[in-house]
Design a protein around this motif. Structure first.
Motif, mmCIF file in Angstrom:
data_model
loop_
_atom_site.group_PDB
_atom_site.id
_atom_site.type_symbol
_atom_site.label_atom_id
_atom_site.label_comp_id
_atom_site.label_asym_id
_atom_site.label_seq_id
_atom_site.Cartn_x
_atom_site.Cartn_y
_atom_site.Cartn_z
ATOM 1 N N ARG A 34 0.833 -1.217 0.000
ATOM 2 C CA ARG A 34 0.000 0.000 0.000
ATOM 3 C C ARG A 34 0.860 1.257 0.000
ATOM 4 O O ARG A 34 0.539 2.218 -0.691
ATOM 5 C CB ARG A 34 -0.954 -0.013 1.195
ATOM 6 N N GLN A 35 1.941 1.251 0.770
ATOM 7 C CA GLN A 35 2.851 2.398 0.779
ATOM 8 C C GLN A 35 3.476 2.581 -0.600
ATOM 9 O O GLN A 35 3.574 3.686 -1.114
ATOM 10 C CB GLN A 35 3.953 2.210 1.820
ATOM 11 N N ALA A 38 0.926 4.047 -2.953
ATOM 12 C CA ALA A 38 0.692 5.459 -2.671
ATOM 13 C C ALA A 38 1.843 6.319 -3.194
ATOM 14 O O ALA A 38 1.616 7.351 -3.835
ATOM 15 C CB ALA A 38 0.500 5.669 -1.163
ATOM 16 N N CYS A 58 -9.570 4.208 0.840
ATOM 17 C CA CYS A 58 -9.397 4.761 2.176
ATOM 18 C C CYS A 58 -9.624 6.267 2.103
ATOM 19 O O CYS A 58 -9.891 6.805 1.026
ATOM 20 C CB CYS A 58 -8.006 4.437 2.724
ATOM 21 N N ASN A 62 -5.932 9.213 5.441
ATOM 22 C CA ASN A 62 -5.098 8.004 5.505
ATOM 23 C C ASN A 62 -4.013 8.033 4.438
ATOM 24 O O ASN A 62 -2.887 7.592 4.685
ATOM 25 C CB ASN A 62 -5.950 6.745 5.353
ATOM 26 N N ASN A 65 -1.280 10.396 5.605
ATOM 27 C CA ASN A 65 -0.500 9.732 6.649
ATOM 28 C C ASN A 65 0.421 8.665 6.053
ATOM 29 O O ASN A 65 1.597 8.563 6.422
ATOM 30 C CB ASN A 65 -1.446 9.120 7.683
ATOM 31 N N MET A 66 -0.105 7.879 5.134
ATOM 32 C CA MET A 66 0.682 6.832 4.492
ATOM 33 C C MET A 66 1.859 7.424 3.720
ATOM 34 O O MET A 66 2.986 6.910 3.786
ATOM 35 C CB MET A 66 -0.232 6.041 3.538
ATOM 36 N N ARG A 69 4.508 8.762 6.253
ATOM 37 C CA ARG A 69 5.280 7.657 6.848
ATOM 38 C C ARG A 69 6.195 6.985 5.817
ATOM 39 O O ARG A 69 7.315 6.591 6.139
ATOM 40 C CB ARG A 69 4.345 6.630 7.470
ATOM 41 N N SER A 70 5.712 6.858 4.600
ATOM 42 C CA SER A 70 6.510 6.224 3.545
ATOM 43 C C SER A 70 7.730 7.060 3.204
ATOM 44 O O SER A 70 8.839 6.523 3.055
ATOM 45 C CB SER A 70 5.662 6.012 2.291
#
Length: 87
Positions: A34-35, A38, A58, A62, A65-66, A69-70
């Protein structure tokens, strides 16, 4: 003689760019699916957050955020490699 030196510099730069791209591609491949999706949709296909959210099923929050973080994970894994400026 100047043209020969410039050509060698260009070849060296092209090789360095290819090596950096390969390292970055490998690091992106280490992200979870998923990361990775994205990152690919946002930074390589320039898709809007809304469309990425639709694809990933999503919320836009989200997705944000993803992505955050990625990118942080990529920066951490690229630390010391000379590729920090690519993330």
């Amino acid at each position: 003689l100047v043209g020969v030196v410039d050509t060698d510099k260009d070849k060296a730069q092209k090789l360095a760019d290819q090596e950096r791209a390969l390292i970055l591609t490998r690091k992106i491949g280490e992200l979870n699916p998923r990361q990775r999706m994205a990152i690919t949709l946002r930074y390589f296909r320039q898709m809007p957050l809304k469309e990425i959210a639709d694809v990933l099923q999503c919320s836009e929050g989200n997705v944000k955020n993803m992505l955050f973080r990625s990118v942080r994970k990529l920066r951490d894994s690229l630390a010391g490699s000379g590729l920090e400026e690519w993330t």
